[in-house]
Scaffold this active site. Structure first.
Site, short mmCIF file in Angstrom:
data_model
loop_
_atom_site.label_atom_id
_atom_site.label_comp_id
_atom_site.label_asym_id
_atom_site.label_seq_id
_atom_site.Cartn_x
_atom_site.Cartn_y
_atom_site.Cartn_z
CB THR A 211 -0.86 -0.01 1.28
OG1 THR A 211 -1.75 -1.11 1.21
CG2 THR A 211 -1.66 1.28 1.44
N GLY A 241 -10.57 -3.02 2.67
CA GLY A 241 -9.65 -2.86 3.79
C GLY A 241 -9.72 -1.46 4.38
N GLY A 262 -0.79 -1.86 6.20
CA GLY A 262 -0.69 -3.08 7.01
C GLY A 262 -1.93 -3.93 6.88
N GLY A 264 -5.26 -4.52 7.11
CA GLY A 264 -6.32 -3.52 7.16
C GLY A 264 -7.40 -3.73 8.21
#
Lengths: 345, 345
Positions: A211, A241, A262, A264
Site C-alpha cells: 500500500t 480494507g 498493514g 487492514g
C-alpha cells in the site's frame, strides 16, 4: 556500501528533524521486509522510486500547489510503478482481476473522498480526489465509482494495463498456500499463521504488502493525507480494507495528517488514523507519543503494519511493527531521507 | 392524549436514569420529524414498533444471550418493518433498486463486521454479523458480500421483497426535486438546500431518513453496537454512507457502544462513533458530555443527525440536532422509554 548509505540516512534523519521542518512524508508499504531477502538492485530500485515520489510532491509544493496536489503527485509516482501494490502494481484478486481502493482527506476543512473496489482507474487517488472535490459524497464503490470517475475525466485504462506475471505468480503462490492450509485445517476462513518460517514470510509478503500513502504540509500550513492500494492478494467477496476508510487508513485535520499500511482489518477496528489525531488533541500527546501508542495498540491486538504522520509544525513520525516499511520524507529545504528496515536491524 | 403519553415518558426517563441501568437503546432514524406533520396513527405505529424492538432485544438479554444477539434481535424488528429505511423498508436508489449497508461491533474484543451495497439480503445486520464471526474480514461489499452471506446461510430474498409504492413515490419526489434544482443551478452535485420550506422538509425526509441502530449491554457486562440502513433515496454511484463504516456509524469497545444516524458524509468526516469513545477515554468526559460534544461538532460542520450511546455502567445518551429522532431504551428492570421529538417541542 548499504550500511554506509543507511548510516548517512540515519544521520541525515536526526539532523533533519532537529533543524528543518518536514513538508512531505510517504510510505510504500510495511511488511516482512528483511535485508537478507533483498538484493542490492531491488533496494536501489525502491530507493530511487521513493526519492522520485518525494521529489514530485516537493516540486508541487515549491510551485505553490496545495497539500492535496502534493499528495496526488507523490502517490502518482508510486501508483505508476510496478514496485508497489497500488495502481500499475496492484495485486490480483481471487478472480484474477484488480480491485483497488484509495482515499484522500484535506485537513483544513476535513473534506474527504474515497473509492473502493475500482478496476479500471489508472490512478485511484485521482478518483478519490474527484469524489472529494466534485461530489457531495465521501465514498463510492465498484462500478458506480468508476462511472463517476469517468464522468469527471479521471483516466480510465483497459484491464490489461494491470496484468503482470510477477503479481499473477504471487496469486498462485498464495492460492497454493491457502489450499494447503485449507486441506490441513478444513477451515474456510482463509486465516494464516504468521510464524516466521521461510514459506510463510513469502506468503505474507505476497498476500498483503505495498500500500502507498503520503501526507503533505503546504505553504499555507494546510495538511492533506492520501492512501492507495490494491488490497490483499487473492481477496474475495469484494473485501474492503482500511485504505479507503476515512479514520482507519487515512485522516487529516488542522493538527495532523496520517496514512496507514498493514493488515487492514486491524486498522479499521482500532480506527488507527483518527486515533493518532484524537490522542494528540484529547490527551495532548506529541506526534511521536501518539503514533507510538497506536502502534502499541496494534501490536497488542495482533495487527501488523505501520503508518506515517506529519503535524502542522512539520514534525514527522513513521512507526511500524513489521520488519520494515518503505518510507521517506523531504524537508522544507529539500533534504530527502529514505529508509526501509527497522533501525535496530 | 399525545401530550399525556409523552409526559409520562419524560418522567419515566428521568426516574429510570436515576434508578435503573439501561441495557438496550435503539434508534429508528433522525430527521425533520415535526409533530405538526405527524398523524396520531403514524406516531402510534412508530411507538409500537420501537417498543417491539426494545422488547425483542430485552428478551434476548434476559434469556442470557449476548449483546450482539440482543442488537440483532432489536434490529430485526426494525429491518422487518416498512416504517424504517432498513431491510424491508429500504429506500430506492436512482436505479430503482435497494442498496443496503449494515455493521456490527463487539466491545469486548473489538471484533467487527460490515456489509455495503447489498441488494438481496433480508436482514443486512445478519450479514454483518456473519462477516464478523465467520470471516477474517471486517467489510465486504456488493455481490461479494451477498455471495459470502449466502454461503453462511444468511436469508436471501428476491428483490421484489423490497418493492414498495410508498418508497417508489419518495424516489420520484426526490428525483423531481433534484431535477428542478439541477435545471435551476446547472449543477450535477446533487446537493440540496436544507432551508425549512414545506417542500424541502418533505424532500429531506424522503432523501435520508430512517437508519436503524441498537446498542446493548449484556449480563456479562459486554457492549455491542449495530446499525442498518437503506442509505439515501436516489443514491447513485454505489455511494457508501457512514452506517457500514466502523468508527463513523458504529463503534463499540469495553467502555461504550455507539450507533449513528443522519447525513452520513459528515459522520464519516468526523469519525463520530469512535469520537464519542475517544472523548470518554482520552478527555475523561462522561457519556453525556462526550455525545453532546460530538453533536456540537456535527452542527458546526453542518451535519444533521443524531446518535445513541450506552456505556458499561448502563448510562445512556441520545442526542441529535434535527427536529426529532425515533428512539427508545429499556432498563434492566424492563422499563421502556420511547421518544420521538425534541424535548423542547
Amino acid at each position: 556500501m548499504r550500511f554506509y548509505i543507511l548510516s548517512i540516512f540515519i544521520i541525515m534523519s536526526i539532523s533533519a528533524q532537529a533543524q528543518d521542518k518536514v513538508v512531505l512524508v510517504i510510505h510504500g508499504g510495511a511488511g516482512t521486509i528483511l535485508k537478507k531477502n533483498m538484493t542490492e538492485e531491488k533496494e536501489a530500485a525502491y530507493e530511487a522510486k521513493l526519492r522520485e515520489a518525494l521529489q514530485a510532491g516537493y516540486d508541487a509544493l515549491t510551485a505553490g500547489k496545495t497539500s492535496v496536489q502534493a499528495v496526488q503527485s507523490a502517490i502518482h509516482v508510486m501508483e505508476d510503478s510496478p514496485l508497489f501494490n497500488a495502481g500499475k502494481g496492484a495485486v490480483y484478486t481471487n478472480d484474477e482481476t484488480q480491485e483497488m481502493d484509495a482515499s484522500i482527506m484535506r485537513g483544513s476543512d476535513k473534506q474527504a473522498g474515497a473509492v473502493a473496489g475500482v478496476s479500471t482507474i489508472k490512478n485511484p487517488i485521482d478518483a478519490a480526489i474527484a469524489v472529494m472535490e466534485k461530489s457531495e459524497h465521501v465514498m463510492l464503490a465498484g462500478k458506480g465509482a468508476e462511472e463517476f470517475a469517468e464522468k469527471q475525466r479521471v483516466t480510465i485504462v483497459d484491464s490489461s494495463y494491470f496484468k503482470s506475471d510477477v503479481r499473477l505468480k504471487q496469486l498462485k503462490r498464495v492460492q497454493d498456500h491457502e489450499k494447503s492450509v485449507l486441506d490441513h485445517d478444513g477451515d474456510d476462513r482463509g486465516e494464516f499463521d504468521e510464524s516466521e518460517n521461510e514459506f510463510n514470510v513469502d506468503y505474507i509478503e505476497d498476500k498483503k504488502f505495498g500500500t502507498v500513502g503520503a501526507v503533505a504540509l503546504d505553504s499555507a500550513g494546510n495538511l492533506a493525507a492520501g492512501t492507495s492500494t490494491g488490497g490483499m492478494t487473492n481477496k474475495r467477496y469484494h473485501r474492503i480494507g482500511d485504505s479507503p476508510i476515512i479514520g482507519a487508513g487515512t485522516y487529516a485535520n488542522e493538527l495532523v495528517g496520517v496514512s496507514c499500511t498493514g493488515h487492514g482489518e486491524f486498522f479499521i477496528r482500532n480506527v488507527v488514523a483518527y486515533d493518532v489525531a484524537a490522542l494528540m488533541e484529547y490527551s495532548e500527546m506529541t506526534i511521536e507519543e501518539a503514533t507510538q501508542r497506536v502502534i502499541e495498540k496494534q501490536t497488542e491486538m495482533g495487527g501488523k503494519g505501520g503508518l506515517i504522520a506529519l503535524d502542522k509544525d512539520g514534525n514527522v513520525s513513521l512507526p511500524f511493527n513489521t520488519a520494515g516499511m518503505y518510507r521517506g520524507y523531504i524537508t522544507e529545504n529539500g533534504k530527502i531521507t529514505i529508509e526501509i528496515y527497522d533501525h535496530q536491524d
